[in-house]
Write a protein that holds these residues in place. Structure first.
Motif, PDB file in Angstrom:
ATOM      1  N   HIS A 140       0.779  -1.217   0.123  1.00 23.05           N
ATOM      2  CA  HIS A 140       0.150  -0.061   0.100  1.00 23.05           C
ATOM      3  C   HIS A 140       0.699   1.324   0.132  1.00 23.05           C
ATOM      4  N   ARG A 141       0.616   2.139  -0.789  1.00 23.12           N
ATOM      5  CA  ARG A 141       1.191   3.451  -0.868  1.00 23.12           C
ATOM      6  C   ARG A 141       0.436   4.220   0.026  1.00 23.12           C
ATOM      7  N   GLU A 142       1.074   5.251   0.718  1.00 17.39           N
ATOM      8  CA  GLU A 142       0.716   6.320   1.435  1.00 17.39           C
ATOM      9  C   GLU A 142       1.726   7.601   1.588  1.00 17.39           C
ATOM     10  N   TYR A 143       1.180   8.815   1.353  1.00 19.86           N
ATOM     11  CA  TYR A 143       2.189   9.889   1.537  1.00 19.86           C
ATOM     12  C   TYR A 143       3.609   9.585   1.155  1.00 19.86           C
ATOM     13  N   GLY A 144       3.657   8.860  -0.090  1.00 19.71           N
ATOM     14  CA  GLY A 144       5.147   8.625  -0.664  1.00 19.71           C
ATOM     15  C   GLY A 144       5.855   7.571  -0.047  1.00 19.71           C
ATOM     16  N   HIS A 145       5.049   6.780   0.733  1.00 22.35           N
ATOM     17  CA  HIS A 145       5.905   5.646   1.449  1.00 22.35           C
ATOM     18  C   HIS A 145       5.232   4.227   1.199  1.00 22.35           C
ATOM     19  N   GLU A 146       5.977   3.274   0.901  1.00 25.64           N
ATOM     20  CA  GLU A 146       5.342   1.768   0.551  1.00 25.64           C
ATOM     21  C   GLU A 146       5.281   0.989   1.889  1.00 25.64           C
ATOM     22  N   PHE A 147       4.078   0.259   2.137  1.00 22.71           N
ATOM     23  CA  PHE A 147       3.899  -0.430   3.217  1.00 22.71           C
ATOM     24  C   PHE A 147       3.271  -1.931   3.046  1.00 22.71           C
ATOM     25  N   SER A 148       4.223  -2.955   2.918  1.00 30.04           N
ATOM     26  CA  SER A 148       3.819  -4.323   2.692  1.00 30.04           C
ATOM     27  C   SER A 148       3.130  -4.698   3.967  1.00 30.04           C
ATOM     28  N   LEU A 149       2.143  -5.530   3.784  1.00 29.08           N
ATOM     29  CA  LEU A 149       1.228  -6.132   4.952  1.00 29.08           C
ATOM     30  C   LEU A 149       0.527  -7.244   4.269  1.00 29.08           C
ATOM     31  N   ASP A 150       0.038  -8.064   5.098  1.00 30.77           N
ATOM     32  CA  ASP A 150      -1.023  -8.904   5.104  1.00 30.77           C
ATOM     33  C   ASP A 150      -2.101  -8.637   6.049  1.00 30.77           C
ATOM     34  N   ILE A 151      -3.287  -8.262   5.353  1.00 30.58           N
ATOM     35  CA  ILE A 151      -4.464  -8.055   6.003  1.00 30.58           C
ATOM     36  C   ILE A 151      -5.037  -9.143   7.062  1.00 30.58           C
ATOM     37  N   THR A 152      -4.687 -10.382   6.842  1.00 28.25           N
ATOM     38  CA  THR A 152      -4.923 -11.559   7.822  1.00 28.25           C
ATOM     39  C   THR A 152      -4.209 -11.668   9.165  1.00 28.25           C
ATOM     40  N   GLN A 153      -2.996 -10.918   9.011  1.00 25.31           N
ATOM     41  CA  GLN A 153      -2.069 -11.180   9.785  1.00 25.31           C
ATOM     42  C   GLN A 153      -1.791  -9.677  10.790  1.00 25.31           C
ATOM     43  N   VAL A 154      -2.133  -8.673  10.338  1.00 26.10           N
ATOM     44  CA  VAL A 154      -1.664  -7.424  10.766  1.00 26.10           C
ATOM     45  C   VAL A 154      -2.729  -6.320  10.788  1.00 26.10           C
ATOM     46  N   TYR A 155      -2.848  -5.268  11.740  1.00 29.51           N
ATOM     47  CA  TYR A 155      -3.773  -4.461  11.926  1.00 29.51           C
ATOM     48  C   TYR A 155      -3.307  -3.278  10.627  1.00 29.51           C
ATOM     49  N   PHE A 156      -4.035  -2.701   9.758  1.00 31.53           N
ATOM     50  CA  PHE A 156      -3.769  -1.467   8.817  1.00 31.53           C
ATOM     51  C   PHE A 156      -4.986  -0.910   8.623  1.00 31.53           C
ATOM     52  N   SER A 157      -5.052   0.473   8.763  1.00 29.24           N
ATOM     53  CA  SER A 157      -6.283   1.145   8.080  1.00 29.24           C
ATOM     54  C   SER A 157      -5.896   2.265   7.414  1.00 29.24           C
ATOM     55  N   PRO A 158      -6.117   2.302   5.887  1.00 26.24           N
ATOM     56  CA  PRO A 158      -5.921   3.337   5.102  1.00 26.24           C
ATOM     57  C   PRO A 158      -6.478   4.593   5.469  1.00 26.24           C
ATOM     58  N   ARG A 159      -7.448   4.488   6.075  1.00 25.64           N
ATOM     59  CA  ARG A 159      -8.530   5.519   6.800  1.00 25.64           C
ATOM     60  C   ARG A 159      -7.769   6.637   7.479  1.00 25.64           C
ATOM     61  N   LEU A 160      -6.557   6.251   8.290  1.00 24.21           N
ATOM     62  CA  LEU A 160      -5.894   6.896   9.103  1.00 24.21           C
ATOM     63  C   LEU A 160      -4.700   7.855   8.449  1.00 24.21           C
ATOM     64  N   ALA A 161      -4.615   7.910   7.003  1.00 19.07           N
ATOM     65  CA  ALA A 161      -3.436   8.103   6.351  1.00 19.07           C
ATOM     66  C   ALA A 161      -3.465   9.767   6.733  1.00 19.07           C
ATOM     67  N   THR A 162      -4.643  10.528   6.521  1.00 14.31           N
ATOM     68  CA  THR A 162      -4.488  12.120   6.891  1.00 14.31           C
ATOM     69  C   THR A 162      -4.016  12.253   8.344  1.00 14.31           C
ATOM     70  N   GLU A 163      -4.499  11.287   9.230  1.00 14.98           N
ATOM     71  CA  GLU A 163      -4.060  11.695  10.741  1.00 14.98           C
ATOM     72  C   GLU A 163      -2.456  11.247  11.078  1.00 14.98           C
ATOM     73  N   ARG A 164      -2.233  10.260  10.234  1.00 14.75           N
ATOM     74  CA  ARG A 164      -0.763   9.814  10.582  1.00 14.75           C
ATOM     75  C   ARG A 164       0.224  11.214   9.916  1.00 14.75           C
ATOM     76  N   HIS A 165      -0.132  11.691   8.790  1.00 13.13           N
ATOM     77  CA  HIS A 165       0.418  12.617   8.048  1.00 13.13           C
ATOM     78  C   HIS A 165       0.664  13.934   9.242  1.00 13.13           C
ATOM     79  N   ARG A 166      -0.703  14.087   9.629  1.00 13.37           N
ATOM     80  CA  ARG A 166      -0.694  15.368  10.648  1.00 13.37           C
ATOM     81  C   ARG A 166       0.299  15.077  11.711  1.00 13.37           C
ATOM     82  N   VAL A 167       0.515  13.975  12.143  1.00 11.24           N
ATOM     83  CA  VAL A 167       1.567  13.632  13.322  1.00 11.24           C
ATOM     84  C   VAL A 167       3.016  13.918  12.866  1.00 11.24           C
ATOM     85  N   VAL A 168       3.342  13.029  11.471  1.00 10.53           N
ATOM     86  CA  VAL A 168       4.354  13.067  10.991  1.00 10.53           C
ATOM     87  C   VAL A 168       5.128  14.647  10.744  1.00 10.53           C
TER      88      VAL A 168
END
Ligand code: SAM
Length: 326
Positions: A140-168
Motif C-alpha cells: 500500500h502506498r501512503e504519502y510517498g511511502h510503501e507498506f507491505s502487509l498481509d491483512i489477515t496477519q496485521v492491523y492496518f487502516s488506510p483511513r488514518l492516512a491523513t491523521e498519520r501525516h498530521r503527526v509526522v
C-alpha cells in the motif's frame, strides 16, 4: 470511426484545442489523434468551425471507465488497500454482487474482501471474507511511502492516512520518537524519513517483521529499531529516552500511560488516541494523562483533534500533549 476533425500542425495543437473547447466544439465522444506532425481534433459541428481546416478522419471512440456503480445501479462503499479492495457490507449477498461488479469494472483489484468481524484481540486484526482472488498480502502506498502487509496477519487502516501525516509533519530532525503500538510502521517509517531516530514496538511479531521489511523498502532501516513484544516489558531499556510518543491503541491506551511516562524524556510530546462519547471527547484522556504524569511533569494539551467518527455518538480522537519535567 470517420468523424469531422479540425486538422492542425502539432505545434498549434494546444491553442487550437483550447479555442475549439472555448467554442464548445470539441467532440467528447472521440479521442484526439496525432499522426506524424499533424493533430486531428474531432468536432461536434463542422459548419460552426471558423478559420480552421476541417477534414474527415478516423478517430477512436473514447471509452469512459466502467465503474462498479455503472454495473450495480447504486454507489457501493469500498476502499483500496494496495491492490486489495475492501467492501463494507453487512449483507453477504450484496457484498458478493459488489465484488462481482468491482471485478467486471475498470477498478484495478487483485483481491476483493469484506469485513467479517470488528478489529479484535490484542493484535487488533479482523476476520475477512475473501470474495474474489486469494492474495491477502499487498503493498500500500501512503504519502510517498510503501507498506507491505498481509491483512489477515496485521492491523492496518488506510483511513488514518491523513491523521498519520498530521503527526509526522510535527517531527523534527534528530528527535527520539517512540511508536509504542507500531503495526507495520505507518507512523514509524515516515517519522524516520523525517530524520527522527525511531524505536517501534508491537506485540504482533508478524507486524514487526513487516515493519522491518518496510523500513528497508523505504530506505530508513538505519534510523529504525524495531522490537517484537509487549511495550511494557521494553520500557526499562528506553527510560527517559523519548521526545515523542505515539500511542495508537484506542480503547486501551490509558493502561499504558505509566509506561509512556517512564519512556518520556524531560521534554516529550505524546500523541494519545482515544475513543470517547461525543459528550466528553477529550476530558477522560486528558485526566488520565495528568494522573499519570503530574506532578513529575508539567502537562500542556497542545491539540484536541477529532480524527473520525467511530460509531453513532462516538469519536476517535487524538490529544497532542506536551510533558515538561517539573
Ligand atoms: N500504529 C499502527 C497503525 O497505525 O497501523 C497500528 C495500530 S493498531 C490500532 C495497535 C497495535 O498495537 C497492534 O498492531 C497491536 O498488535 C499492538 N499492540 C497491542 N498491545 C500491545 C502491547 N502491549 N505492546 C505493544 N504493542 C501492542
Amino acid at each position: 470511426m470517420e468523424v469531422p476533425c479540425v486538422r492542425v500542425p502539432v505545434s498549434e495543437g494546444e491553442t487550437t484545442r483550447q479555442r475549439l473547447a472555448d467554442a464548445d466544439l470539441v467532440d467528447p465522444d472521440f479521442d484526439i489523434v496525432v499522426e506524424d506532425d499533424t493533430l486531428y481534433v474531432p468536432v461536434t459541428d463542422p459548419d460552426a468551425v471558423d478559420g480552421f481546416d476541417v477534414v474527415t478522419h478516423d478517430a477512436p471512440e473514447r471509452r469512459t471507465p466502467t465503474t462498479p456503480a455503472d454495473l450495480l445501479g447504486f454507489e457501493p462503499t469500498y476502499e483500496r488497500l494496495g491492490d486489495i479492495v475492501i467492501v463494507d457490507e453487512d449483507d453477504p449477498e450484496r457484498a458478493r454482487d459488489i465484488a462481482d461488479a468491482i471485478l467486471e469494472s475498470d477498478v484495478r483489484a487483485k483481491t476483493v474482501v469484506n469485513r467479517a468481524s470488528k478489529v479484535k484481540g490484542e493484535t487488533r486484526v479482523r476476520d475477512w471474507d475473501v470474495l474474489a482472488g486469494s492474495e491477502t498480502e499487498t503493498v500500500h502506498r501512503e504519502y510517498g511511502h510503501e507498506f507491505s502487509l498481509d491483512i489477515t496477519q496485521v492491523y492496518f487502516s488506510p483511513r488514518l492516512a491523513t491523521e498519520r501525516h498530521r503527526v509526522v509533519e510535527q517531527v523534527e530532525a534528530g528527535e527520539h520518537a517512540f511508536d509504542m503500538f507500531a503495526g507495520v510502521g505507518p507512523y514509524a517509517i515516515p517519522m524516520a524519513d523525517a530524520s527522527a531516530n525511531v524505536v517501534a514496538t508491537d506485540i504482533n511479531e508478524a507486524a514487526i517483521d513487516y515493519l522491518r521489511e518496510n523500513a528497508r523498502r523505504n530506505g530508513v532501516s538505519d534510523r529504525v529499531t524495531a522490537h517484537a513484544g509487549d511495550v511494557r516489558e521494553l520500557a526499562a531499556d528506553y527510560e527517559g529516552w523519548a521526545n515523542r510518543l505515539v500511542m495508537n491503541l484506542p480503547h486501551s491506551a490509558g493502561e499504558f500511560l505509566d509506561t509512556a511516562v517512564r519512556l518520556a524524556a524531560d521534554d516529550c510530546t505524546i500523541h494519545y488516541y482515544d475513543i470517547q462519547h461525543e459528550s466528553e471527547k477529550y476530558s477522560p484522556g486528558e485526566r488520565a494523562i495528568r494522573d499519570a504524569a503530574e506532578p513529575d511533569y508539567d502537562v500542556t494539551v497542545g491539540t484536541r483533534h477529532t480524527v473520525r467518527s467511530y460509531a453513532p455518538h462516538e469519536y476517535n480522537v487524538c490529544l497532542d500533549v506536551h510533558l515538561t519535567r517539573a
